[in-house]
Design an enzyme around this catalytic site. Structure first.
Site, PDB file in Angstrom:
ATOM      1  N   SER A  68       0.840  -1.202   0.000  1.00  0.00           N
ATOM      2  CA  SER A  68       0.000   0.000   0.000  1.00  0.00           C
ATOM      3  C   SER A  68       0.872   1.248   0.000  1.00  0.00           C
ATOM      4  O   SER A  68       0.534   2.246  -0.650  1.00  0.00           O
ATOM      5  CB  SER A  68      -0.934   0.005   1.212  1.00  0.00           C
ATOM      6  OG  SER A  68      -0.192  -0.049   2.416  1.00  0.00           O
ATOM      7  N   GLU A 101      10.509   5.905   0.594  1.00  0.00           N
ATOM      8  CA  GLU A 101      10.026   4.917   1.583  1.00  0.00           C
ATOM      9  C   GLU A 101      11.058   4.746   2.693  1.00  0.00           C
ATOM     10  O   GLU A 101      10.741   4.735   3.882  1.00  0.00           O
ATOM     11  CB  GLU A 101       9.775   3.572   0.883  1.00  0.00           C
ATOM     12  CG  GLU A 101       9.494   2.394   1.822  1.00  0.00           C
ATOM     13  CD  GLU A 101       8.042   2.271   2.253  1.00  0.00           C
ATOM     14  OE1 GLU A 101       7.159   2.653   1.468  1.00  0.00           O
ATOM     15  OE2 GLU A 101       7.789   1.802   3.382  1.00  0.00           O
ATOM     16  N   ASP A 150       8.901  -3.557  -4.555  1.00  0.00           N
ATOM     17  CA  ASP A 150       7.529  -3.057  -4.473  1.00  0.00           C
ATOM     18  C   ASP A 150       7.302  -1.872  -5.417  1.00  0.00           C
ATOM     19  O   ASP A 150       6.330  -1.832  -6.181  1.00  0.00           O
ATOM     20  CB  ASP A 150       7.193  -2.638  -3.034  1.00  0.00           C
ATOM     21  CG  ASP A 150       7.470  -3.742  -2.030  1.00  0.00           C
ATOM     22  OD1 ASP A 150       7.704  -4.892  -2.456  1.00  0.00           O
ATOM     23  OD2 ASP A 150       7.464  -3.449  -0.820  1.00  0.00           O
TER      24      ASP A 150
HETATM   25  C1  GLA Z   1       9.084  -5.694   1.698  1.00  0.00           C
HETATM   26  C2  GLA Z   1      10.142  -4.770   1.086  1.00  0.00           C
HETATM   27  C3  GLA Z   1      10.664  -5.342  -0.223  1.00  0.00           C
HETATM   28  C4  GLA Z   1      11.121  -6.794  -0.050  1.00  0.00           C
HETATM   29  C5  GLA Z   1      10.053  -7.608   0.671  1.00  0.00           C
HETATM   30  C6  GLA Z   1      10.528  -9.008   1.003  1.00  0.00           C
HETATM   31  O1  GLA Z   1       7.956  -5.743   0.877  1.00  0.00           O
HETATM   32  O2  GLA Z   1       9.606  -3.486   0.857  1.00  0.00           O
HETATM   33  O3  GLA Z   1      11.713  -4.551  -0.710  1.00  0.00           O
HETATM   34  O4  GLA Z   1      12.353  -6.861   0.610  1.00  0.00           O
HETATM   35  O5  GLA Z   1       9.630  -6.998   1.873  1.00  0.00           O
HETATM   36  O6  GLA Z   1      10.775  -9.719  -0.165  1.00  0.00           O
END
Ligand code: GLA
Length: 336
Positions: A93, A126, A138
């Site tokens: 999100s 982030e 992400d």
């Molecule tokens: C979170 C992080 C990603 C990745 C995942 C695990 O979503 O934001 O960068 O490391 O955990 O795969």
């Protein structure tokens, strides 16, 4: 007024590999964040939520700082945000919020960033906003999604290869009802553990470790075996071999649970419930510590299977799960 959308993501396989320069296989999904924006004459950025606020101010401040370094002039903006992505679920999100807001902030200031630069800027925001040293999966998935496809992403080169999902396969996601915030998890600790092993081996990143070098190091063993599973999964997907993909997903969950230690009893119970309900394979998705589980099922059976697994899990744990059957969608952009 212009509007921008950015999708959340679910990761089919390849977790805790992105910050080790490794491989991931996520899907941009049809849960999304939408930002409506209009420029202002001053430099104030005012963001209102149409359906509840998830504390977007810190993301706005971080994005303004990061995009400023990319050459964005500090143009003000009035924006209205809505999102269908559950917060704290492991469906990104916050990445979707960052990407949609970044598109709007760039648009009002007349700045065009190439997609990979946009994703990198959002990842940096982030990290600034939350202090979590996350990888690129992400934000890059939200930017680079392709309708009907999973994305094989090389997190070292940032190359993205879309792989078509077989038409007869549905992606089932079930929220465990156990929220998680990475700020308060062992995420940073896991990343530091991985980097320590890489440094001890004299490697830039665990991406470069051979299985024999990490046989006695559970954290690193997960990363090395998971990268191999991602490549095998991409092959299985190209061949439409759902059974193989399912067994790789189950092996991934076991590795995240036993070697990487990021599962919880509830996530394990949900994975088992999905297996009993007939899913081809199921695993925790994203960082773990709570949030969602992903599973694959034949299209016609997905809703029934998800409902049966949810009932089974609710009886066992007393928690309230939320099932979703997701579609793979295109990456972020301007909403006409
Ligand atoms: C979170 C992080 C990603 C990745 C995942 C695990 O979503 O934001 O960068 O490391 O955990 O795969």
């Amino acid at each position: 007024m212009r509007s921008f959308r950015a999708p959340g993501r679910v990761n089919l396989i390849g977790d805790h590999t992105d910050y080790n320069d490794g491989l991931v296989l996520p899907v941009a999904i049809d849960l999304e964040c939408v930002v409506h924006a209009t420029p202002r004459a001053d430099d104030v950025v005012e963001v209102d939520w149409l359906d509840g606020d998830v504390g977007s101010d810190r993301y706005v401040d971080a994005l303004r700082a990061v995009l400023g370094e990319q050459g964005r002039t500090d143009v003000g903006m009035d924006a209205w945000v809505s999102s269908t992505i559950p917060v704290g679920s492991g469906l990104s999100s916050s990445a979707a919020l960052e990407v949609a807001l970044a598109l709007a902030l760039c648009d009002v200031a007349g700045l065009e960033l190439p997609p990979t630069e946009l994703a990198l800027a959002c990842r940096r925001a982030e990290q600034l906003a939350t202090g979590v040293p996350c990888g690129i999966m992400d934000q890059l998935t939200s930017v680079a999604g392709r309708a009907g496809c999973a994305l094989l992403i090389d997190c070292r080169s940032l190359g993205v290869e879309p792989i078509k999902l077989p038409d007869e396969v549905a992606i089932v996601v079930v929220h465990s009802g156990l929220p998680r915030a990475l700020e308060h998890s062992a995420y940073a600790e896991r990343r530091a553990e991985c980097e320590a092993v890489a440094a001890r081996l004299g490697l830039t990143a665990l991406r470069d470790a051979a299985p024999g070098q990490v046989a006695d190091e559970p954290r690193a063993r997960h990363v090395v075996s998971e990268n191999a599973r991602v490549l095998e999964s991409a092959d299985a997907l190209r061949r439409g071999d759902l059974d193989k993909l399912g067994s790789l997903m189950s092996a991934s969950h076991a590795s995240l649970r036993d070697d990487f230690d990021v599962s919880t009893p509830e996530l394990d119970a949900l994975v088992d419930a999905l297996g009993r309900a007939g899913a081809a394979g199921a695993r925790l998705t994203g960082a773990g510590f709570g949030g969602c589980v992903v599973a694959l099922a034949p299209v016609g059976e997905a809703h029934g299977l998800a409902a049966r697994a949810a009932d089974d899990y609710r009886l066992q744990t007393g928690l309230t799960p939320t099932p979703y059957v997701c579609r793979a969608v295109a990456g972020a952009g301007w909403l006409q």
